[in-house]
Design a protein around this motif. Structure first.
Motif, PDB file in Angstrom:
ATOM      1  N   ALA A 195      33.183  43.102  43.477  1.00 52.30           N
ATOM      2  CA  ALA A 195      34.381  42.486  42.893  1.00 52.30           C
ATOM      3  C   ALA A 195      34.892  41.306  43.711  1.00 52.30           C
ATOM      4  CB  ALA A 195      35.485  43.533  42.734  1.00 52.30           C
ATOM      5  N   ASP A 196      34.103  40.815  44.636  1.00 52.27           N
ATOM      6  CA  ASP A 196      34.519  39.649  45.434  1.00 52.27           C
ATOM      7  C   ASP A 196      34.571  38.396  44.572  1.00 52.27           C
ATOM      8  OD1 ASP A 196      34.628  41.273  47.578  1.00 52.27           O
ATOM      9  OD2 ASP A 196      32.910  40.439  48.646  1.00 52.27           O
ATOM     10  N   GLY A 197      35.285  37.382  45.057  1.00 54.42           N
ATOM     11  CA  GLY A 197      35.290  36.085  44.395  1.00 54.42           C
ATOM     12  C   GLY A 197      36.358  35.919  43.333  1.00 54.42           C
ATOM     13  N   LEU A 198      37.263  36.886  43.192  1.00 56.38           N
ATOM     14  CA  LEU A 198      38.331  36.778  42.203  1.00 56.38           C
ATOM     15  C   LEU A 198      39.549  36.087  42.808  1.00 56.38           C
ATOM     16  CD1 LEU A 198      38.135  40.392  40.697  1.00 56.38           C
ATOM     17  CD2 LEU A 198      36.864  38.340  40.012  1.00 56.38           C
ATOM     18  N   ASP A 199      40.414  35.551  41.940  1.00 53.03           N
ATOM     19  CA  ASP A 199      41.605  34.892  42.451  1.00 53.03           C
ATOM     20  C   ASP A 199      42.709  35.917  42.693  1.00 53.03           C
ATOM     21  OD1 ASP A 199      42.834  35.480  40.010  1.00 53.03           O
ATOM     22  OD2 ASP A 199      42.661  33.432  39.239  1.00 53.03           O
ATOM     23  N   ALA A 200      43.920  35.438  43.010  1.00 53.97           N
ATOM     24  CA  ALA A 200      45.023  36.333  43.357  1.00 53.97           C
ATOM     25  C   ALA A 200      45.439  37.225  42.202  1.00 53.97           C
ATOM     26  CB  ALA A 200      46.222  35.512  43.835  1.00 53.97           C
ATOM     27  N   ASN A 201      45.089  36.830  40.981  1.00 56.05           N
ATOM     28  CA  ASN A 201      45.410  37.624  39.798  1.00 56.05           C
ATOM     29  C   ASN A 201      44.224  38.482  39.339  1.00 56.05           C
ATOM     30  OD1 ASN A 201      48.107  36.550  39.406  1.00 56.05           O
ATOM     31  ND2 ASN A 201      47.091  34.640  38.798  1.00 56.05           N
ATOM     32  N   ALA A 202      43.212  38.610  40.204  1.00 56.97           N
ATOM     33  CA  ALA A 202      41.996  39.367  39.897  1.00 56.97           C
ATOM     34  C   ALA A 202      41.279  38.791  38.687  1.00 56.97           C
ATOM     35  CB  ALA A 202      42.308  40.845  39.684  1.00 56.97           C
ATOM     36  N   LEU A 203      41.222  37.449  38.613  1.00 57.46           N
ATOM     37  CA  LEU A 203      40.544  36.754  37.524  1.00 57.46           C
ATOM     38  C   LEU A 203      39.422  35.886  38.080  1.00 57.46           C
ATOM     39  CD1 LEU A 203      43.664  35.550  35.493  1.00 57.46           C
ATOM     40  CD2 LEU A 203      42.242  37.561  35.033  1.00 57.46           C
TER      41      LEU A 203
END
Length: 232
Positions: A195-203
């Motif tokens: 799940a790495d590489g997502l932004d602060a909103n988990a997008l």
């Protein structure tokens, strides 16, 4: 409420099914009926003829965006096919099986767009993977991660450019498969990092076509003209 015609239903059925389990004959049979849906839209543009002599014209509107997706699927399918021409040193049976599944998915996506676009499809691209060391696990998996992340960001960025709700639904179904690929590749590189590489909103991020081609162009020898793609 409007009802879908038979071609639209065929197109949706292919997307909703498990594409891996379709035989090639059955898959192309479904696509044959769906092709008519796109041929009407494609008739308004010239294909494989640059509009301003600067490269293969992807076209405009929804057909242009579908050719854009077809371009990316050509790259990914060719990359994973190349991986199996000479598998990297130390590849395990599990890695070979699952990377083979990803290859099959990308080939199916490529053939889906090619068959559905029919006469509106761009040519098969001339690609160059000479910068990739296919004998190195790190090189192959690092490139696979980059391609999967790029594909996800491309679909995310292109969604808002599609006018057809049906095409948007299909793009959403394909990008979800690309997300599965990206998670698996990440876990091969570093267990637990799916799940790495997502932004602060988990997008996941999104990129415009020009941003995507600035990266993907490294591997495409065929000159492309994407100036007619929609921007909003």
């Amino acid at each position: 409420m409007p009802t879908k015609n038979s071609s639209e239903r065929d197109l949706m059925e292919v997307a909703e099914g498990d594409i891996k389990n379709l035989s090639r004959r059955k898959f192309l049979g479904y696509i044959g009926g769906a092709s008519a849906l796109l041929m009407t839209a494609a008739a308004c543009k010239k294909t494989d003829t640059p509009s301003n002599n600067t490269g293969v014209n992807l076209g405009s509107g929804d057909v242009g965006i579908l050719n854009y997706a077809y371009t990316l699927e050509q790259i990914e399918a060719a990359f994973y096919t190349k991986v199996f021409e000479s598998p990297y040193a130390g590849i395990t049976a599990s890695e070979s099986a699952l990377l083979g599944d990803i290859r099959d998915h990308e080939v199916a996506h490529r053939e889906f767009f090619k068959a559905a676009l029919a006469a509106g499809a761009i040519i098969s691209l001339d690609l160059d993977f000479s910068s990739i060391n296919f004998s190195s696990r790190d090189s192959v998996l690092g490139t696979a991660k980059a391609f999967e992340d790029l594909g996800i960001s491309a679909y995310n960025g292109a969604g808002k450019l599609l006018k057809s709700a049906d095409y948007l639904l299909l793009a959403g179904k394909i990008v979800s498969v690309e997300g599965r690929h990206a998670a698996y590749i990440r876990d091969l590189i570093m267990p637990g990092s799916f799940a790495d590489g997502l932004d602060a909103n988990a997008l996941d991020m999104s990129r415009s076509p020009s941003q995507v081609f600035a990266i993907a162009g490294t591997y495409v020898k065929t000159k492309l003209n994407y100036s007619n793609l929609p921007t909003s």
